[in-house]
Design a protein around this motif. Structure first.
Motif, short mmCIF file in Angstrom:
data_model
loop_
_atom_site.label_atom_id
_atom_site.label_comp_id
_atom_site.label_asym_id
_atom_site.label_seq_id
_atom_site.Cartn_x
_atom_site.Cartn_y
_atom_site.Cartn_z
N SER A 79 0.88 -1.17 0.00
CA SER A 79 -0.07 -0.04 -0.10
C SER A 79 0.75 1.17 -0.11
O SER A 79 0.42 2.23 -0.77
CB SER A 79 -0.85 0.02 1.15
N ARG A 80 2.14 1.26 0.72
CA ARG A 80 2.88 2.48 0.74
C ARG A 80 3.80 2.64 -0.47
O ARG A 80 3.34 3.87 -0.83
CB ARG A 80 3.93 2.27 1.95
N ARG A 81 4.09 1.57 -1.26
CA ARG A 81 4.52 1.82 -2.84
C ARG A 81 3.55 2.37 -3.41
O ARG A 81 3.68 3.32 -4.43
CB ARG A 81 4.94 0.64 -2.89
N GLU A 82 2.14 1.86 -3.39
CA GLU A 82 1.38 2.35 -4.42
C GLU A 82 0.75 3.82 -4.15
O GLU A 82 0.55 4.61 -4.88
CB GLU A 82 -0.02 1.44 -4.37
N TYR A 83 0.79 4.35 -2.75
CA TYR A 83 0.86 5.64 -2.22
C TYR A 83 1.68 6.57 -3.01
O TYR A 83 1.28 7.47 -3.62
CB TYR A 83 0.73 5.66 -0.86
N TYR A 84 3.27 6.02 -2.68
CA TYR A 84 4.07 6.95 -3.46
C TYR A 84 3.80 7.00 -4.98
O TYR A 84 4.04 7.95 -5.47
CB TYR A 84 5.42 6.33 -3.04
N HIS A 85 3.45 5.89 -5.65
CA HIS A 85 3.33 6.06 -7.15
C HIS A 85 1.97 6.86 -7.41
O HIS A 85 2.10 7.75 -8.42
CB HIS A 85 3.15 4.61 -7.51
N TYR A 86 0.91 6.94 -6.46
CA TYR A 86 -0.03 7.80 -6.80
C TYR A 86 0.23 9.22 -6.59
O TYR A 86 -0.10 10.00 -7.45
CB TYR A 86 -1.12 7.47 -5.72
N LEU A 87 0.95 9.43 -5.63
CA LEU A 87 1.51 11.07 -5.58
C LEU A 87 2.55 11.26 -6.75
O LEU A 87 2.28 12.53 -7.31
CB LEU A 87 2.62 11.00 -4.18
N ASP A 88 3.35 10.44 -7.28
CA ASP A 88 4.20 10.79 -8.42
C ASP A 88 3.36 11.04 -9.75
O ASP A 88 3.63 11.72 -10.43
CB ASP A 88 5.30 9.70 -8.71
N THR A 89 2.23 10.25 -9.47
CA THR A 89 1.59 10.38 -11.02
C THR A 89 0.30 11.45 -10.94
O THR A 89 0.37 11.96 -11.81
CB THR A 89 0.67 8.93 -11.02
N ASN A 90 -0.04 11.65 -9.75
CA ASN A 90 -1.33 12.62 -9.49
C ASN A 90 -0.92 13.85 -8.98
O ASN A 90 -1.62 14.92 -9.26
CB ASN A 90 -2.24 12.08 -8.79
N PHE A 91 0.22 14.01 -8.42
CA PHE A 91 0.67 15.09 -7.37
C PHE A 91 1.81 15.63 -7.58
O PHE A 91 2.68 16.19 -6.90
CB PHE A 91 0.29 15.04 -5.97
N LYS A 92 2.66 15.31 -8.87
CA LYS A 92 3.99 15.54 -8.92
C LYS A 92 4.32 17.38 -8.96
O LYS A 92 3.59 17.68 -9.73
CB LYS A 92 4.44 15.07 -10.21
N GLY A 93 5.17 17.63 -8.18
CA GLY A 93 5.50 18.95 -8.07
C GLY A 93 4.49 19.82 -7.29
O GLY A 93 4.58 21.05 -7.15
#
Length: 270
Positions: A79-93
């Motif tokens: 779940s944590r890895r999916e959360y980090y990926h979600y941030l990189d995909t949807n909230f980068k910057g």
């Protein structure tokens, strides 16, 4: 949720998973000591559900109330890895801080968790956090709060030796310092500030096994004094790569860990 986000004083963080299934995301095993008295198997080590992703999106939405940042403690590694990926995909910057309210380190990479040395004191279990996560927290201007539960901070063999120590409180402080030292060296190697992402997340209001000599808040001044001695010794022997870490004083290190980092984070969010 949107009603909560619009409270006059809305929460800044919320723990997203705990000991059992919540239909949002998988949790890490945490109640081993209770054995067959509890069953954590439902959603154990699973990733996010669709409902969980929708909930994260709503929490981080700044258009319908204040942002509430998910606290990653108790989430499983998947779940944590999916959360980090979600941030990189949807909230980068977008500068979404990654928050851990009461954690400990594994001392190793999530790509090779078995690589931890026999000399390491760390408890290498999935409820604890890997090197890649500590780097991500620092880069996000987040917080990694170190808990004071002996079962999470160190291996059983290390904990067994604590009660035989003449100065138990100092020996306990050494375990906490080893976490700070590991994080400091790791972040410096990655050209990041070694000292501004950690704080105390005692978990004193939870069901923990406290370290000898660090039983409640009244023991924290003694912990700070012991950490000051340990940080002074460390700085006199370790050569940091970056001057901004090398030139930090022992007093600043301890003040930031015990008070300043947490205070500044929440001061900036209110």
């Amino acid at each position: 949720m949107y009603k909560v986000k619009n409270w006059k004083i809305a929460p800044i963080t919320i723990t997203f998973a705990h000991n059992f299934s919540n239909d949002f995301c998988g949790h890490a095993r945490s109640l081993d000591a209770l054995g067959p008295l509890v069953n954590q198997n439902e959603m154990l080590n699973d990733g996010f559900t669709d409902l969980g992703l929708k909930t994260v999106k709503a929490l981080l939405d700044n258009k319908n109330g204040k942002v509430i940042y998910p606290d990653l403690k108790h989430m499983c590694l998947q779940s944590r890895r999916e959360y980090y990926h979600y941030l990189d995909t949807n909230f980068k910057g977008k500068n979404i801080p990654i928050i851990v309210s009461h954690g400990a380190v594994t001392g190793t990479s999530w790509n090779n968790p078995e690589s931890i040395s026999d000399e390491s004191i760390f408890c290498n279990t999935e409820i604890n956090f890997y090197n890649e996560e500590l780097i991500a927290i620092s880069k996000s201007n987040g917080l990694f709060a170190i808990q004071l539960d002996g079962r999470r901070l160190a291996k059983k063999s290390v904990l067994k030796k604590l009660n035989s120590k003449k100065n138990k409180a100092f020996a306990s402080a050494e375990i906490i310092w080893k976490h700070l030292e590991h994080i400091a060296i790791l972040l410096d190697k990655n050209d990041l500030n070694s000292w501004n992402s950690t704080c105390i997340g005692s978990d004193f209001d939870g069901t923990i096994n406290p370290l000898p000599g660090i039983y409640n808040a009244s023991d924290l001044p003694l912990l700070a004094n012991n950490l000051l001695e340990l940080s002074t010794h460390f700085l006199s022997h370790y050569d940091f790569k970056n001057d901004f870490n090398k030139l930090t004083s022992p007093e600043t290190i301890v003040n930031q860990f015990c008070y300043d980092n947490l205070h500044h984070f929440y001061l900036n969010k209110f």
